[in-house]
Design an enzyme around this catalytic site. Structure first.
Site, mmCIF file in Angstrom:
data_model
loop_
_atom_site.group_PDB
_atom_site.id
_atom_site.type_symbol
_atom_site.label_atom_id
_atom_site.label_comp_id
_atom_site.label_asym_id
_atom_site.label_seq_id
_atom_site.Cartn_x
_atom_site.Cartn_y
_atom_site.Cartn_z
ATOM 1 N N TYR A 59 3.823 -5.311 9.791
ATOM 2 C CA TYR A 59 3.595 -3.729 9.854
ATOM 3 C C TYR A 59 4.740 -3.028 10.386
ATOM 4 O O TYR A 59 5.177 -2.139 10.192
ATOM 5 C CB TYR A 59 2.160 -3.372 10.309
ATOM 6 C CG TYR A 59 1.053 -3.869 9.519
ATOM 7 C CD1 TYR A 59 0.915 -4.451 8.424
ATOM 8 C CD2 TYR A 59 -0.240 -3.286 9.993
ATOM 9 C CE1 TYR A 59 -0.080 -5.095 7.561
ATOM 10 C CE2 TYR A 59 -1.560 -3.569 9.127
ATOM 11 C CZ TYR A 59 -1.196 -4.373 7.945
ATOM 12 O OH TYR A 59 -2.309 -4.772 7.050
ATOM 13 N N HIS B 260 0.807 -1.107 -0.011
ATOM 14 C CA HIS B 260 0.124 0.083 0.206
ATOM 15 C C HIS B 260 0.817 1.275 -0.065
ATOM 16 O O HIS B 260 0.715 2.115 0.889
ATOM 17 C CB HIS B 260 -0.905 0.026 1.270
ATOM 18 C CG HIS B 260 -2.146 -1.013 1.109
ATOM 19 N ND1 HIS B 260 -3.263 -0.634 0.640
ATOM 20 C CD2 HIS B 260 -2.037 -2.227 1.375
ATOM 21 C CE1 HIS B 260 -4.104 -2.014 0.430
ATOM 22 N NE2 HIS B 260 -3.329 -2.832 1.019
#
Length: 372
Positions: free
Chosen positions: A346, A78
């Site tokens: 993440y 992303h």
């Protein structure tokens, strides 16, 4: 369009601060419980303690760099995105199943968000069939936070971290053709029939024209606890109040999805209704590839309003790690193996991009033409 970076960084608007750390980004003297849950889940996954050849967060992020290349200062997935701000107004209906303050009747809480496209290329051209993402941070009373990262697909293609990693490698483009190797993907799908079934569900969902008319799904199951101590499994989604339009010929241009988002918010706020779907016994809580049966009870718990879009920069979504295990009291993780994996990966991506030299911004929101 306003460009911003690496899942949690600027891809075109603002430079990342080199002193950002995961701990500081989790803002959380009052969110110690949530942080502890993140660290424990991430530690087990990251340490590779269960098997000597476990897929660690470092190896996982290495795979993203292998497939998409290394783009300093940007998220590994992303990578292309913009920051958003707004607020969430609760209806009070969520309090029937959950004590979390975010669901208290009449509550209005500031929200920082990030709209993005899947993939690790910050300058990828927008395409109607690219998965769209929306990450949110709800800032709640007492310093609590709720972080969630959603996409516009009704299910996730992979049940386990290993499956995700293998699919990522199978989808790597071959230099000679610029496309994935069909044989590699066919072999992967033969080994993972659950992914083949999930991809069929995803393909059958009609695409919408852009971010503003997309429904965003939380995908993973969580557990909500009410005032009596009773716990139920839940999934959540955001349904747009904006009319849904299907992609048309007028959607064109390298950044057309983001340009349209900026124009739409400039003309007026965008709104989504949040629904909690309540699972029943037998509904899978450990498999994001499988939808729950239609007809499950659903609660309209509030409205998300987005009233500003900006290039990622210090103080907005650029330096946010949308860790799905940062949860307020009343919401807890389920047994879905993707949750601790997402948390750890993440964090690894965040730490890498935070320590890299940052590129100056190239495009500002003000440069997007207003066609009102």
């Amino acid at each position: 369009m306003p460009r911003t970076g690496d899942g949690h960084k600027p891809f075109v608007g603002g430079r990342a601060g080199a002193t950002v750390t995961r701990r500081s980004a989790l803002i959380g003297l009052a969110a110690v419980g949530a942080i502890a849950a993140v660290d424990v889940g991430g530690f087990l996954f990251a340490g590779g303690r269960l098997t000597p050849h476990a897929v660690t967060p470092s190896r996982f992020v290495d795979r993203f760099e292998q497939v998409f290349g290394r783009h300093e200062g940007f998220r590994r997935n992303h990578a292309k995105g913009v920051s958003a701000t707004g607020w969430f107004t609760a209806t009070g209906a969520g309090s029937a199943v959950c004590t979390a303050s975010v669901f208290h009747a009449g509550g209005r809480y500031p929200v920082t968000g990030r709209f993005s496209l899947t993939g690790g290329l910050p300058d990828a051209a927008d395409a109607a069939d690219t998965v769209r993402g929306l990450g949110l941070v709800f800032r709640l009373p007492g310093g609590e936070q709720w972080r969630t990262a959603m996409i516009d697909s009704p299910v996730f293609p992979d049940r386990t971290p290993d499956g995700f990693r293998d699919r990522l490698l199978a989808s790597k483009k071959v230099p000679d053709t610029g496309k994935p190797d069909p044989a590699a993907m066919a072999a992967f799908l033969a080994r993972h029939p659950e992914t083949a079934a999930a991809m069929d569900i995803i393909r059958r969902q009609p695409r919408t024209s852009g971010f503003g008319d997309s429904t965003f799904h939380g995908l993973n199951a969580f557990r909500c606890t009410d005032r009596s101590g009773a716990t139920v499994p839940v999934r959540w989604k955001l349904v747009p109040e904006q009319p849904v339009r299907h992609p048309g010929a007028e959607e064109a241009g390298r950044d057309y999805l983001f340009d349209a988002l900026v124009r739409d918010v400039t003309r007026g706020s965008l709104r989504w209704r949040m629904f909690l779907t309540i699972g029943e016994p037998g509904d899978p809580t450990d498999d994001a590839t499988r939808p729950w049966p239609a007809g499950r009870k659903s609660l309209d718990v509030g409205t998300l309003t987005v009233d500003a879009i900006d290039t990622e920069a210090p103080g907005n979504a650029r330096d946010v790690n949308f860790d799905p295990l940062v949860l307020p009291n009343g919401i807890a993780p389920s047994d879905d193996p993707l949750l601790s994996a997402r948390s750890a990966v993440y964090a690894e991506s965040f730490n890498r991009r935070s320590g890299e030299p940052k590129s100056p911004s190239r495009v500002d929101v003000s440069e997007v033409p207003d066609e009102r």
